[in-house]
Design an enzyme around this catalytic site. Structure first.
Site, PDB file in Angstrom:
ATOM      1  N   ASP A 244      21.192  -5.166 -17.340  1.00  0.00           N
ATOM      2  CA  ASP A 244      21.576  -5.885 -16.121  1.00  0.00           C
ATOM      3  C   ASP A 244      22.502  -5.055 -15.245  1.00  0.00           C
ATOM      4  O   ASP A 244      23.165  -4.123 -15.716  1.00  0.00           O
ATOM      5  CB  ASP A 244      22.322  -7.174 -16.483  1.00  0.00           C
ATOM      6  CG  ASP A 244      21.399  -8.297 -16.911  1.00  0.00           C
ATOM      7  OD1 ASP A 244      20.194  -8.047 -17.081  1.00  0.00           O
ATOM      8  OD2 ASP A 244      21.894  -9.424 -17.094  1.00  0.00           O
TER       9      ASP A 244
ATOM     10  N   HIS B 213      24.317  -3.632 -20.294  1.00  0.00           N
ATOM     11  CA  HIS B 213      24.597  -3.405 -18.870  1.00  0.00           C
ATOM     12  C   HIS B 213      24.633  -1.896 -18.597  1.00  0.00           C
ATOM     13  O   HIS B 213      25.546  -1.216 -19.079  1.00  0.00           O
ATOM     14  CB  HIS B 213      25.927  -4.052 -18.472  1.00  0.00           C
ATOM     15  CG  HIS B 213      25.896  -5.547 -18.521  1.00  0.00           C
ATOM     16  ND1 HIS B 213      26.016  -6.253 -19.697  1.00  0.00           N
ATOM     17  CD2 HIS B 213      25.739  -6.476 -17.530  1.00  0.00           C
ATOM     18  CE1 HIS B 213      25.935  -7.555 -19.428  1.00  0.00           C
ATOM     19  NE2 HIS B 213      25.767  -7.720 -18.132  1.00  0.00           N
TER      20      HIS B 213
END
Length: 271
Positions: free
Chosen positions: A78, A231
């Site tokens: 993400d 991430h």
């Protein structure tokens, strides 16, 4: 006549499923053949995700997840793209011949379109993660829709303005997993699958790469499979990833690559 029609219908469905599986198997075989390292982790199979049958997945937020076998994992990232770290993540994935799914934020995607195109060129799947990453459950409904729409259009533009023919996947993840029934219904009506996650490294918290590696491997040893959330803008995650991929290889985990199911593979997450 009714019996014959049903037989024809079953035959048509079987042929269609066979075609999808053949494409997936061919893509997986081509990927395996192109891997220069015989001892690499690799991508074991391709899983086509159909929004009609699986509109929402991930046990963090929903009662169901993807149909993964024991020791199968899906890698998702993400909040990218980010120039300082996303290339390091891509390099680690390429070294192990692994494909992942990236949920990109629209604003950094529009600022770094070359990275968006690189992600696609290296065979990864691209979904979206809003325009600027607010909690969609804490803003006005109209603003939430604008965040979704602007994020999709920005990532699409970054992907295609440079000539890439890779379709934008109809995959979406809510920032912080914070959805509303209205936004869930909206995405489902558009044929967009909403992704939660099954486990994660908590890499938004300050920690060393070694600490992050222990967190994610401890959690995976219990879960044994699932959609993993990381991430790529986090330096600690970029530094940790080579060791984590090696852990997956040494412990006989298999990486599953997600793609949109036909006809979603032919169409973008448009609004």
């Amino acid at each position: 006549m009714i019996k014959m029609d049903r037989q024809k219908l079953r035959s048509m469905r079987a042929r269609a499923l066979g075609a999808v599986l053949a494409v997936a198997a061919g893509s997986a075989a081509a990927h395996a053949e192109s891997c220069p390292r015989k001892d690499a982790l690799g991508t074991s199979r391709i899983l086509a995700v159909d929004a009609a049958s699986t509109p929402r997945v991930g046990l963090k937020s929903f009662p169901q997840t993807l149909p993964l076998a024991d020791h199968e994992v899906v890698l998702t990232f993400d909040d990218g793209p980010w120039p300082a770290t996303t290339p390091k993540v891509l390099a680690a994935l390429a070294h192990q011949c692994v494909r992942a799914t990236f949920f990109l934020i629209g604003k950094p995607a529009s600022e770094h379109p070359e990275l968006v195109r690189r992600i696609a060129a290296e065979g990864h799947t691209i979904g979206t993660h809003t325009w600027t990453h607010p909690s969609l459950a804490r803003i006005k409904p109209g603003a939430a829709v604008e965040q979704i729409d602007h994020g999709i259009s920005a990532v699409r533009a970054a992907l295609h303005d440079g000539g890439s023919a890779t379709p934008l996947a109809p995959f979406f993840r809510f920032p912080g997993f914070e959805s509303t029934q209205a936004t869930l219904d909206l995405l489902q009506s558009r044929g967009i699958t909403v992704f939660g996650a099954d486990l994660w490294a908590s890499d938004w918290n300050p920690m060393t790469p070694q600490q992050e590696l222990k967190i994610i491997t401890d959690r995976l040893s219990v879960a044994r499979k699932g959609i993993i959330l990381l991430h790529d803008p986090k330096a600690r995650t970029a530094a940790m990833l080579p060791a984590f991929l090696d852990y997956l290889r040494q412990n006989h985990y298999r990486v599953v690559h997600l793609v949109p199911a036909a006809p979603g593979a032919k169409a973008e997450a448009a609004h």
